[in-house]
Motif scaffolding. Structure first.
Motif, PDB file in Angstrom:
ATOM      1  N   GLY A 498      11.892  21.208   0.420  1.00  0.00           N
ATOM      2  CA  GLY A 498      13.084  22.022   0.251  1.00  0.00           C
ATOM      3  C   GLY A 498      13.608  22.549   1.581  1.00  0.00           C
ATOM      4  O   GLY A 498      12.903  22.587   2.597  1.00  0.00           O
ATOM      5  N   GLN A 499      14.881  22.968   1.562  1.00  0.00           N
ATOM      6  CA  GLN A 499      15.521  23.444   2.784  1.00  0.00           C
ATOM      7  C   GLN A 499      16.434  24.626   2.476  1.00  0.00           C
ATOM      8  O   GLN A 499      17.038  24.703   1.414  1.00  0.00           O
ATOM      9  CB  GLN A 499      16.374  22.329   3.419  1.00  0.00           C
ATOM     10  CG  GLN A 499      15.609  21.091   3.845  1.00  0.00           C
ATOM     11  CD  GLN A 499      16.543  20.026   4.406  1.00  0.00           C
ATOM     12  OE1 GLN A 499      17.747  20.055   4.176  1.00  0.00           O
ATOM     13  NE2 GLN A 499      15.980  19.078   5.135  1.00  0.00           N
ATOM     14  N   ILE A 500      16.522  25.532   3.433  1.00  0.00           N
ATOM     15  CA  ILE A 500      17.579  26.547   3.463  1.00  0.00           C
ATOM     16  C   ILE A 500      18.413  26.272   4.695  1.00  0.00           C
ATOM     17  O   ILE A 500      17.878  26.163   5.812  1.00  0.00           O
ATOM     18  CB  ILE A 500      17.013  27.973   3.485  1.00  0.00           C
ATOM     19  CG1 ILE A 500      16.407  28.324   2.122  1.00  0.00           C
ATOM     20  CG2 ILE A 500      18.096  28.982   3.850  1.00  0.00           C
ATOM     21  CD1 ILE A 500      15.796  29.709   2.041  1.00  0.00           C
ATOM     22  N   ARG A 501      19.730  26.127   4.483  1.00  0.00           N
ATOM     23  CA  ARG A 501      20.627  25.766   5.567  1.00  0.00           C
ATOM     24  C   ARG A 501      21.806  26.734   5.636  1.00  0.00           C
ATOM     25  O   ARG A 501      22.141  27.402   4.648  1.00  0.00           O
ATOM     26  CB  ARG A 501      21.160  24.339   5.380  1.00  0.00           C
ATOM     27  CG  ARG A 501      20.093  23.256   5.543  1.00  0.00           C
ATOM     28  CD  ARG A 501      19.651  23.177   7.004  1.00  0.00           C
ATOM     29  NE  ARG A 501      18.740  22.059   7.239  1.00  0.00           N
ATOM     30  CZ  ARG A 501      17.420  22.166   7.245  1.00  0.00           C
ATOM     31  NH1 ARG A 501      16.868  23.342   6.971  1.00  0.00           N
ATOM     32  NH2 ARG A 501      16.661  21.124   7.497  1.00  0.00           N
ATOM     33  N   VAL A 502      22.442  26.781   6.811  1.00  0.00           N
ATOM     34  CA  VAL A 502      23.602  27.639   7.032  1.00  0.00           C
ATOM     35  C   VAL A 502      24.761  26.784   7.518  1.00  0.00           C
ATOM     36  O   VAL A 502      24.648  26.083   8.533  1.00  0.00           O
ATOM     37  CB  VAL A 502      23.306  28.749   8.060  1.00  0.00           C
ATOM     38  CG1 VAL A 502      24.552  29.602   8.287  1.00  0.00           C
ATOM     39  CG2 VAL A 502      22.142  29.610   7.591  1.00  0.00           C
ATOM     40  N   ALA A 503      25.863  26.845   6.785  1.00  0.00           N
ATOM     41  CA  ALA A 503      27.082  26.156   7.213  1.00  0.00           C
ATOM     42  C   ALA A 503      27.911  27.085   8.082  1.00  0.00           C
ATOM     43  O   ALA A 503      27.954  28.291   7.855  1.00  0.00           O
ATOM     44  CB  ALA A 503      27.891  25.713   5.995  1.00  0.00           C
ATOM     45  N   ASN A 504      28.549  26.525   9.100  1.00  0.00           N
ATOM     46  CA  ASN A 504      29.391  27.276  10.041  1.00  0.00           C
ATOM     47  C   ASN A 504      28.588  28.360  10.761  1.00  0.00           C
ATOM     48  O   ASN A 504      29.046  29.490  10.941  1.00  0.00           O
ATOM     49  CB  ASN A 504      30.587  27.887   9.326  1.00  0.00           C
ATOM     50  CG  ASN A 504      31.481  26.831   8.701  1.00  0.00           C
ATOM     51  OD1 ASN A 504      32.068  26.020   9.402  1.00  0.00           O
ATOM     52  ND2 ASN A 504      31.562  26.836   7.369  1.00  0.00           N
ATOM     53  N   ALA A 505      27.380  27.994  11.166  1.00  0.00           N
ATOM     54  CA  ALA A 505      26.489  28.955  11.819  1.00  0.00           C
ATOM     55  C   ALA A 505      27.027  29.427  13.163  1.00  0.00           C
ATOM     56  O   ALA A 505      26.590  30.464  13.672  1.00  0.00           O
ATOM     57  CB  ALA A 505      25.101  28.337  12.001  1.00  0.00           C
TER      58      ALA A 505
END
Length: 646
Positions: A498-505
């Motif tokens: 699994g992953q936690i990601r941030v868009a427009n970081a």
């Protein structure tokens, strides 16, 4: 003939009588209209006169109000003016006008209470012109109009409430009046730290209510019609701080014990309030309010070791070793490249070399090894590997040579390097309070799973499950439009790739998790501010992902996990952050109650954090209703003023 003539004569007589009657009626009509016109003109004249009277009195009361305001500030001289009112009807009078009460705190047993006078003028048509508390109003059958409002002002968080309290003779006549200041009482000067309640009981209470509620929108305004009373409650500003005490200036800041694993490297300083066991390479300083043990599993510590307690060294230290207690360098150790400063004894086994001076507030014992500098001790010196010379010096006060080298004695040196001890309060009340308040308000706590995307705002979440879920394995947070605050009632789990990601970081916005539960990563997982499948190895930014926990929260990393972010979870639990088996990469900074690793763990400090981190405020205040301007400073001053005829 005669009869005919007589008939004609009778007809002419009747016509003459009709003409006379018509003339009389015409004269009467003209007279009636004239009287009516005179009456209408008389009413119009009276209205104009009354209007002129009202305007003249209003101007006089405005001038009186301005002079009273000046008299309240210019206490050295009385003010005089011509009160342009009709004296013949005794229309100007002073009235007690009620009272003002000011309570500080919720249980003020001795509130400030005074009569609140009023001066009023009643015109012939019943219109009232009234001065009270710095305001001038007009009251008619149709309602109340403010001619001049009280001089209550709100500017940039400061509310100034001047209260002119007038006393006077019961009757005032037109002509010269004298206005003179008396006592001045500062009822509430300065910062608003507790609730303040202002209660005005007056025939004119509705005017005051309108002024506070509509004109100023300050505080909570309530009225009691039967008591002719208005109450204004002004609460102190709510502290939006969550109690976070951090600057994230070290890789690991532990309010307990710290034990690093036998594999990997910690890049950055590490600090603990209790003991530190170093089993891994540290490219930075090691600081402790307790003892420090650098084990043989460690190849090197490139910085200094600073400890209030004892220091035991079984490996290389490339900086200074400064201890409030004893310092022991084992025979298996390699080199201590800097100075050794001890509040107790210094013992060096055979083999290790000391690159510089040794200072001991006790004895010095060295084996057959090299000491590159001088030896100072308040006790005996035994250094068979270093011939006795002027470089061996017994001193009565060890602080003298230490001060010569560092500019301060041992206590000052430890204090400067370790700083004041920090007793960080856990975030239990703040985080649990946010959860409880949301539950009480009926907020919906959603479950966030892989495939979901959260955007800017405050979100209430039961738990987060970022794991392989069919085609999805990623939970995404898009910060394009602002910060994201996530209040989590349960756990955050990242598992099974699994992953936690941030868009427009790169937008400059951040994601903050306030979790009442636990955080865990296991099984080839990653948490980092990117949308790529892999976490970056350069241009990394730990500020974007911030995790805040309670004293009961644990943070566990297992099985090839990569984490880029901040962890803040003060606790009395010495094991609330655990990096277990497998290869673990932690980039950012950790502040916790304890830290323990037993695998190949790489900890790397993000050295941009100290200048870029901003402490968070309570995100749930954004959901609160707008209660008007925030009052940080409240100044209430009561001015005693006397008005009398000259």
């Amino acid at each position: 003939m005669v009869r005919e003539t007589g008939s004609q004569t009778d007809t002419l007589g009747e016509n003459g009588q009709s003409a006379v009657l018509g003339l009389v009626l015409l004269i009467g009509l003209v007279a009636t209209v004239s009287v009516g016109l005179l009456l209408i003109a008389g009413d119009a004249t009276t209205d104009v006169q009354q209007q002129a009277e009202t305007e003249r009195v209003e101007q006089s009361f405005l001038e009186m109000s301005q002079n009273l305001e000046t008299a309240s500030s210019a206490r050295d001289a009385a003010r005089k003016m011509n009160l342009d009112v009709d004296s013949g009807r005794n229309a100007v009078r002073y009235r007690d006008g009620g009272e003002i009460k000011i309570e500080i705190g919720t249980n003020d047993s001795n509130p400030y209470t005074r009569d609140l006078g009023a001066i009023e003028y009643v015109t012939e048509d019943g219109t009232k012109i009234v001065y009270q508390g710095g305001g001038v109003w007009r009251q008619t059958d149709t309602g109340v109009t403010a001619i001049s409002k009280p001089n209550v002002r709100y500017t940039d968080g400061t509310l100034n409430v001047p209260v002119p309290r007038v006393t006077s003779e019961q009757r005032l006549s037109g002509g010269t009046i004298r206005m003179e200041a008396g006592n001045t009482t500062r009822v509430h000067p300065g910062a608003l730290q507790e609730q303040v309640t202002i209660t005005i009981t007056s025939e004119y209470y509705e005017w005051w209510a309108t002024h506070f509620e509509d004109d100023l929108s300050i505080g909570t305004v309530t009225t009691n019609e039967s008591a002719e009373r208005v109450t204004v409650t002004i609460d102190p500003p709510t502290d939006p701080s969550l109690g976070v005490d951090a600057n994230f200036n070290q890789a690991l800041t532990i309010d307990g014990t710290l034990a690093t694993s036998s594999g990997g490297t910690t890049t950055g300083d590490i600090r603990a309030t209790e003991s530190v066991e170093v089993n891994t390479n540290v490219d930075g300083d090691v600081l402790s309010d307790g003892d420090v043990h650098v084990t043989s599993s460690t190849r090197r510590v490139t910085g200094d070791i600073i400890a209030e307690g004892d220091v035991d060294i079984d490996s290389d230290v490339r900086g200074d070793v400064i201890a409030g207690g004893n310092v022991t360098v084992a025979s298996s150790a390699g080199t201590v490249s800097g100075n050794i400063v001890a509040g107790g004894d210094v013992t060096v086994g055979n083999g290790p070399s000391i690159g510089n001076d040794i200072y001991a507030n006790g004895t010095i014992i060295t084996g057959w090894n090299t000491v590159g500098g001088e030896l100072y001790a308040t006790g005996s010196i035994s250094a068979p590997g270093t011939p006795s010379s002027a470089e061996h010096e017994n001193v009565s006060n060890i602080d003298s040579p230490i001060s010569a080298a560092y500019g301060t004695g041992l206590d000052g040196l430890l204090s400067n390097r370790l700083g004041a001890g920090t007793d960080r309060e856990p975030l239990d009340d703040a985080i649990n309070g946010m959860v409880s308040a949301a539950e009480a308000d009926g907020k919906t706590f959603q479950t966030v799973r892989s495939g979901d995307t959260l955007e800017a705002g405050t979100h209430y979440v039961d738990h987060i499950d970022a794991s392989s879920n069919g085609p999805h394995n990623t939970v995404t947070f898009d910060v394009q439009d602002g910060d994201i605050n996530v209040i989590v009632r349960g756990d955050i789990s990242v598992a099974a790739n699994g992953q936690i990601r941030v868009a427009n970081a790169d937008s400059g916005n951040v994601v903050r998790f306030y979790s009442a539960g636990d955080f865990s990563m296991r099984g080839g997982t990653s948490v980092c501010p990117t949308t790529g499948n892999r976490c970056p190895t350069s241009d990394r930014d730990a500020k974007v992902l911030q995790f805040y926990g309670t004293s009961e929260s644990t943070y566990t990393f297992n099985g090839n996990s990569v984490f880029h972010g901040l962890i803040y979870a003060p606790s009395d639990d010495n094991d609330n952050v655990i990096a277990g088996g497998g290869s673990i990469e932690l980039f950012g900074s950790v502040i916790a109650g304890g830290f323990d690793t037993n695998g190949n763990t790489e900890v790397t400090y993000d050295d941009t954090l100290e200048d870029r981190y901003e402490e968070p405020t309570d995100p749930t205040t954004d959901d609160a209703s707008d209660d008007g301007p925030i009052v940080n400073y409240l100044n209430i001053t009561v001015y005693e003023l006397r008005v009398e005829n000259e």
